[in-house]
Design a protein around this motif. Structure first.
Motif, PDB file in Angstrom:
ATOM      1  N   UNK A 140       0.843  -1.209   0.000  1.00 30.38           N
ATOM      2  CA  UNK A 140       0.000   0.000   0.000  1.00 30.38           C
ATOM      3  C   UNK A 140       0.875   1.256   0.000  1.00 30.38           C
ATOM      4  N   UNK A 141       1.919   1.229  -0.775  1.00 27.79           N
ATOM      5  CA  UNK A 141       2.917   2.311  -0.771  1.00 27.79           C
ATOM      6  C   UNK A 141       2.353   3.556  -1.459  1.00 27.79           C
ATOM      7  N   UNK A 142       2.353   4.644  -0.722  1.00 29.17           N
ATOM      8  CA  UNK A 142       1.782   5.898  -1.242  1.00 29.17           C
ATOM      9  C   UNK A 142       2.784   7.023  -1.037  1.00 29.17           C
ATOM     10  N   UNK A 143       2.909   7.850  -2.046  1.00 27.21           N
ATOM     11  CA  UNK A 143       3.775   9.032  -1.905  1.00 27.21           C
ATOM     12  C   UNK A 143       3.066  10.250  -2.480  1.00 27.21           C
ATOM     13  N   UNK A 144       2.846  11.211  -1.630  1.00 24.53           N
ATOM     14  CA  UNK A 144       2.309  12.498  -2.078  1.00 24.53           C
ATOM     15  C   UNK A 144       3.382  13.546  -1.792  1.00 24.53           C
ATOM     16  N   UNK A 145       3.828  14.278  -2.822  1.00 25.15           N
ATOM     17  CA  UNK A 145       4.887  15.272  -2.647  1.00 25.15           C
ATOM     18  C   UNK A 145       4.345  16.539  -1.970  1.00 25.15           C
TER      19      UNK A 145
ATOM     20  N   UNK B 243      -1.101   3.756  -3.276  1.00 29.58           N
ATOM     21  CA  UNK B 243      -1.343   2.426  -2.692  1.00 29.58           C
ATOM     22  C   UNK B 243      -0.797   1.297  -3.583  1.00 29.58           C
ATOM     23  N   UNK B 244       0.456   1.409  -3.854  1.00 24.71           N
ATOM     24  CA  UNK B 244       1.095   0.397  -4.714  1.00 24.71           C
ATOM     25  C   UNK B 244       1.480  -0.833  -3.885  1.00 24.71           C
ATOM     26  N   UNK B 245       1.069  -1.990  -4.376  1.00 26.10           N
ATOM     27  CA  UNK B 245       1.494  -3.236  -3.733  1.00 26.10           C
ATOM     28  C   UNK B 245       2.071  -4.152  -4.807  1.00 26.10           C
ATOM     29  N   UNK B 246       3.287  -4.532  -4.643  1.00 24.39           N
ATOM     30  CA  UNK B 246       3.891  -5.499  -5.571  1.00 24.39           C
ATOM     31  C   UNK B 246       4.948  -6.303  -4.820  1.00 24.39           C
ATOM     32  N   UNK B 247       5.321  -7.411  -5.440  1.00 20.45           N
ATOM     33  CA  UNK B 247       6.295  -8.307  -4.799  1.00 20.45           C
ATOM     34  C   UNK B 247       7.262  -8.842  -5.854  1.00 20.45           C
ATOM     35  N   UNK B 248       8.511  -8.968  -5.463  1.00 15.88           N
ATOM     36  CA  UNK B 248       9.495  -9.598  -6.347  1.00 15.88           C
ATOM     37  C   UNK B 248      10.246 -10.650  -5.521  1.00 15.88           C
TER      38      UNK B 248
END
Lengths: 482, 279
Positions: free
Chosen positions: B41-46, B55-60
């Motif tokens: 749920x990665x969020x970045x607002x400048x 709300x990015x969710x990813x996996x490697x």
């Protein structure tokens, strides 16, 4: 990690053709400054010795010590040839009389005005102007340039604390730009020895402190450059900002400080003082003339009845004239001393103002420290005149021992009583021996005294370093490396 | 994260086939399901209010390559910056081997190597000097000159270039140096920012081949790219990003019957165009 970054920075700066070219030029300037300084010192020493010999030669043939007005001169100081300060602008010769105010005249530039057009490039100039620009040139892109190149992102993608990175870069840059300077400075020191400049241990210590002050000043310039570089994101912006700051700090602020101080604290000119003194002298002389007229009218209402009566009148006149003369001289001396003291106090107040403001600039702090350490600061003429006054007292005592009087530089009356046949009594005239004249020896202030006077400016340079390096450190911790 | 796999699969017949990989080693099955790189749920607002990541969710996982596709401003580089600890997330977290990058960035960065789009090394240093510096900076102290040279050999940099200053190097040569640094750091995860951008076809192919090797060695690789061809060729999983959001995600086997380019264009066109296309 820290050592790795320091080594990288050293290699990155030292390995560039830009460094080789710039360092070569700076080294040449430093060596030239020492070489020309040593040569100038030798030349000035010869001139000084010739002036002393000429002073003694002019006394040959004189028969009365009251006729002697020795000229003393400020001997060249070894360090003044490296940090000239105001030494070339101040009067180097003082004519000493048993009485009266002493004034120095005949400065180096007064004698050879062409030298003042393009002034001698001394260590003060090289550090203050050339090396400060040198520091800016190599540090303006230390952070922003790495960001522009992208190396900062790559470096900080590793587990490197930002504090370690910036401290490593600062240390590496300081090392790369200051340590190589020790080479031309050492060669310069060697040139002083080869050219037989009589450097005492105190002189070497003071020269070492001048170099230390210079390196602190260069480091402060590096610090401010890194700080600005860490506050900007483009190296062109960083360079522009630093150039403006350099102009303000090196050229504008010190001059503005002096102008502001001159406006804030007015110092009466020497001519104004001389004018006031002249008016008082005229007034006192008029009073004396009136008193003399009255005395003569009362004492010489008719022809003297006998030679004894005439001699008595002349004796009383001499006594009366001597008293008036002494009183007049004392009044003039007291007035002049008051004027001189007032002027000196105003000058010192103005100087304090000017220096306090100018010290906001590291360049001014360095100059004040360097000239103070070299003994060529603003107090040089005061020291010379103070020592000339001390010599004046020695000379006055010497004159009194020899003649019972002292030379005043004014008009002297000789009242001779003619013999019956109208011829003056003959005296055997004996020539004075000029070698008996007390020698004047200028004593430069001790190292302890010099250190005491310059400690504040050395501390100020350190403070500038701490402030700029802390600023660079904090700015980098918050730096956006994207 | 909003995915539309069902509708994409319905249109599978419209999509082309996977290109011939040639000598590039294809992605194998993941051996370790635990992700090495992960965003939750990665969020970045400048500061200026721009929502760069939503709300990015990813996996490697180790042994996988994840390709983030997307136009400018899609949030790819922001994602990498968050992994690198260059910026702080507004919410959510980026994890490297389970370590949140905003909590312990230095420990997290010990586990990653990074290759940027415009590889920036010190131009007045030789390839070996650059390698030596950055590898030591990455924590590997005991490598000798031969080991450094071997790494440069492996990435295909010719021997005579090893002792040359980088200022004369082409982008491809600099890219090889950067990859050699990443290899020598021996981090379990690698981040790549537009790694094949500006490379000629041969250099691009060589680079892709090396990535395949690294993946096969068990590295978890996250790359941002515009290069749909390379992404399809090498990635185990492809994510399409638009305006900070992951709008589509495909496993490699799902791409077999899909035209990735058409899928990319469709998602990049925006929701209204997507509906029109599906209709």
């Amino acid at each position: 990690m820290f050592g790795l970054i320091v080594r990288k920075e050293l290699r990155e700066i030292l390995g560039t053709p830009r460094f080789a070219a710039t360092f070569g030029v700076v080294s040449l300037l430093i060596v030239l400054a020492f070489y020309l300084g040593a040569r100038n010192y030798g030349h000035a020493r010869t001139q000084h010795e010739a002036a002393v010999a000429e002073n003694l030669r002019q006394m040959e043939g004189l028969t009365d010590w009251l006729q002697v007005k020795p000229s003393i001169s400020l001997p060249p100081q070894p360090l003044a040839s490296l940090v000239s300060g105001i030494s070339n602008d101040v009067g180097r010769n003082v004519t000493v009389m048993g009485l009266g105010t002493l004034r120095a005249s005949q400065s180096r530039y007064n004698e050879d005005p062409v030298l003042a057009v393009f002034r001698f490039m001394d260590l003060d100039f090289i550090f203050r102007v050339v090396l400060s620009l040198f520091a800016i040139l190599f540090a303006y892109d230390l952070v922003s340039g790495e960001k522009e190149r992208g190396t900062l992102r790559l470096a900080l993608s590793n587990a490197v604390p930002r504090s370690t990175w910036i401290l490593g870069k600062l240390s590496g840059a300081v090392g790369a730009l200051t340590l190589p300077l020790l080479v031309p400075l050492a060669i310069g020191g060697l040139l002083l020895v080869v050219n037989r400049v009589p450097m005492q241990s105190g002189d070497w210590l003071r020269l070492g402190l001048v170099v230390l002050a210079g390196l602190l000043y260069v480091a402060a310039n590096l610090g401010v450059s890194v700080m600005v570089s860490a506050l900007t994101h483009r190296s062109s912006t960083s360079f522009l900002v630093l150039l403006v700051l350099w102009i303000l700090a090196v050229l504008v602020l010190p001059r503005s400080a002096v102008l502001l101080a001159a406006r804030s604290v007015a110092v009466p000119t020497v001519d104004e003082g001389l004018s006031q003194l002249g008016r008082l002298r005229t007034q006192l002389w008029a009073e004396d003339r009136q008193a003399i007229d009255t005395f003569l009218q009362e004492s010489m209402s008719g022809e003297p009845e006998s030679p004894e009566a005439a001699a008595s009148i002349v004796g009383r006149f001499n006594q009366f004239f001597q008293q008036r003369s002494e009183a007049r001289s004392q009044a003039l001396e007291a007035f002049e001393a008051r004027l001189t003291e007032q002027r000196a106090n105003r000058q010192m107040a103005q100087e304090r103002w000017a220096f306090s403001l100018a010290r906001l600039s590291p360049a001014a702090a360095f100059s004040i420290a360097a000239t103070g350490l070299a003994g060529t600061a603003l107090d040089l003429p005061r020291q010379f005149i103070d020592q000339a006054r001390a010599y004046q007292e020695v000379f006055e005592r010497f004159q009194k021992e020899k003649t019972g009087g002292r030379s005043s530089g004014g008009i002297q009356f000789a009242i001779r009583v003619a013999s019956v046949d109208g011829e003056a009594p003959k005296e055997e005239a004996v020539a004075i021996d000029p070698q008996e004249l007390p020698a004047f020896e200028f004593r430069a202030p001790s190292v302890a005294a010099v250190l005491h006077r310059t400690a504040f400016d050395l501390a100020l340079l350190m403070l500038f370093n701490v402030l700029f390096f802390a600023g660079a450190f904090v700015a980098f911790l918050r730096y956006d490396v994207r | 994260m909003q995915l539309d796999n069902a509708s994409d699969r319905d249109n599978a017949s419209e999509l082309g086939s996977v290109p011939d990989l040639g000598s590039v080693p294809g992605p194998g099955p993941a051996t370790n399901p635990e992700p090495l790189l992960q965003t939750i749920e990665l969020t970045k607002r400048y500061e200026d209010g721009v929502l760069a990541l939503d709300r990015l969710s990813l996996e490697v996982a180790p042994g996988q390559i994840y390709a983030m596709l997307g136009g400018n401003g899609a949030g790819k580089t922001t994602t990498l910056n968050l992994f690198l600890g260059f910026i702080e997330p507004t919410s959510g977290e980026a994890l490297i081997d389970g370590i949140a990058t905003h909590v312990d960035p230095l420990r997290a960065k010990e586990r990653i190597a990074y290759v940027s789009e415009n590889v920036a090394l010190y131009p007045q240093f030789t390839a070996l000097q650059n390698l030596d510096f950055f590898v030591r900076l990455g924590g590997r102290k005991s490598l000798d000159r031969e080991q450094l040279s071997t790494a440069l050999d492996r990435v295909g940099l010719q021997r005579e270039a090893h002792n040359k200053r980088l200022k004369g190097f082409s982008k491809g040569m600099r890219q090889k140096c950067a990859l050699a640094i990443a290899i020598l750091k021996d981090a379990p995860a690698i981040l790549l920012d537009e790694p094949t951008s500006g490379l000629d076809p041969k250099a691009g192919m060589e680079f892709t081949h090396l990535l395949g090797e690294l993946r096969d060695e068990g590295k978890a690789i996250l790359m941002s790219t515009h290069d749909i061809f390379r992404a399809k060729q090498i990635a185990n999983r492809v994510g399409i990003m638009d305006r900070g959001r992951l709008v589509a995600e495909r496993e490699r086997h799902e791409l077999a019957g899909e035209d990735l380019e058409a899928l990319y264009v469709r998602y990049m066109a925006g929701p209204s165009e997507e509906v029109a296309c599906l209709a």
